[in-house]
Design a protein around this motif. Structure first.
Motif: not given
Length: 427
Positions: A168, A156, A144-145, A160
């Motif tokens: 992330c 994000v 995830l960015y 997590r």
């Protein structure tokens, strides 16, 4: 190259790929992300206004997910922000943040910002959870960015917590990094975001140092990832007719201080009444009409001016290719590292700029003139007149500008390295 292992990159943006201007610099980054990952999903949050919308052609392995997008033209903005606020105050995260930063949150602007960050974060978290539950995301093969170090980055991090295996990261630019830009000087959930991501990528060394000073225990997770621009394939010509030509390029908003630039150019005209100056400003914004009127009333007869309004990047490059430019000026009060300066230097144009944010990393005495953070109009004028009076010195700066761009701000080199770094996080 993509791994072939089913690596999946999810990129959270504000409006990309639908925005003509906002995040348009992602155009250079996207092909590198597409090559490094087997699949890429873009998750924008807001539809841009109709006049800003554009249909982009994207690589085949890139999809767009619009389920968390808000369209102000079709939905009530008040209802949208009420949704964010209500979901925030129903979350335990809100009360934890209030206990940590209640002084900032008691300020109306601080409270609005915290509610907005958390509301966006909860939307992002829930989107990730749904996609995992539906089998659309494999936590072990997904990164995830978030393009901005804001509420999406918090989202994000929250995702997590329920999915410990997922990785992330976030970029960090300027508006999303420097608390001092705001009243109160407050960035909501900052420690949670800075210390819970696998990596934070400030776009400048200044940003990395800033974040490290605020969160020293997490500094090993902060890594500079510079932005960049493409090779224009030409060098902008110098003026040959005795006119000294100045260009600036930015949104016309308060932080860019176009009014200060106008006063500086007016002072330059008075200092050199025997000299002709020409100023072109590229870019539009809410203050354009006001600044045009101010320039007309303020600039002396030997300083002509023109506001182009918004220009697509190709049109900006056409201007640099076809029209002489002797110096580029940026007098912003805060910056990350301006893409507009990278682009000017790629064309061999010397730069006068304020020493804010990461700008001193790209502008020096070798590539132009670095002004104080808050220059007086006279200081701007003296810098302009100094370059105007020294054509040989300005000519020598042009090759150094181009070398500086090639070494530090070449998009293909920087984005290829960045995509490889992201890919390695899944190994």
């Amino acid at each position: 190259m993509a791994s072939g292992n089913g690596d999946h990159l999810v990129v959270f943006t504000t409006s990309y790929p639908f925005s003509r201007v906002v995040e348009s610099f992602l155009d250079r980054e996207i092909p590198h992300l597409s090559s490094a990952f087997d699949t890429v999903t873009l998750v924008p949050r807001l539809y841009p206004p109709p006049g800003e919308r554009i249909d982009r052609s994207l690589p085949k392995n890139i999809s767009i997910e619009t389920s968390i997008m808000h369209d102000a033209q079709k939905e009530s903005t008040a209802a949208y922000y009420l949704h964010l606020a209500l979901s925030s105050v129903a979350s335990s995260e809100f009360y934890s943040e209030f206990r940590r930063n209640y002084r900032s949150m008691l300020h109306p602007a601080g409270m609005r910002k915290a509610l907005g960050y958390l509301g966006i974060a909860l939307d992002v978290r829930d989107w990730v959870a749904r996609r995992v539950e539906e089998g659309m995301l494999d936590p072990a093969r997904t990164l995830l960015y978030t393009y901005w170090f804001d509420g999406t980055a918090l989202g994000v991090v929250l995702a997590r917590r329920d999915l410990p295996g997922i990785r992330c990261v976030s970029r960090a630019h300027g508006y999303d990094l420097y608390a001092e830009r705001y009243t109160p000087p407050y960035m909501p959930f900052e420690e949670t975001r800075a210390c819970s991501l696998d990596r934070v990528y400030p776009v400048s060394e200044h940003g990395r140092r800033y974040l490290s000073a605020r969160h020293p225990s997490c500094a090993s997770g902060f890594r500079v990832a510079r932005l960049g621009t493409g090779d224009p394939g030409f060098l902008t010509p110098l003026s040959q007719d005795g006119v000294f030509r100045v260009v600036s390029c930015s949104h016309i908003i308060p932080i860019k201080r176009i009014d200060l630039l106008i006063r500086g150019l007016a002072e330059a005209g008075r200092m050199r009444p025997d000299h002709e100056f020409e100023w072109v400003h590229i870019g539009g914004g809410a203050l354009q009409a006001e600044m045009e009127a101010y320039a007309g009333a303020t600039l002396s007869g030997n300083v002509s001016h023109r506001f182009t309004g918004y220009l697509a990047n190709a049109a900006v490059l056409d201007h640099y290719r076809q029209s002489p430019v002797d110096v580029f000026i940026n007098v912003s009060e805060s910056e990350g590292v301006p893409v507009s300066i990278m682009e000017a230097e790629s064309c061999g144009i010397p730069v006068i700029a304020t020493a804010v944010g990461g700008t001193p990393e790209i502008v020096s005495g070798a590539t132009g003139i670095l002004l104080p953070e808050n220059p007086a109009p006279r200081e701007i004028a003296e810098a302009v007149c100094r370059l105007a009076a020294d054509p040989d010195g300005t000519r020598a700066m042009r090759s150094v500008c181009r070398e500086n761009w090639e070494r530090n701000y070449n998009a293909d080199r920087n984005f290829s390295a960045f995509a490889g770094d992201l890919q390695a996080l899944l190994r």
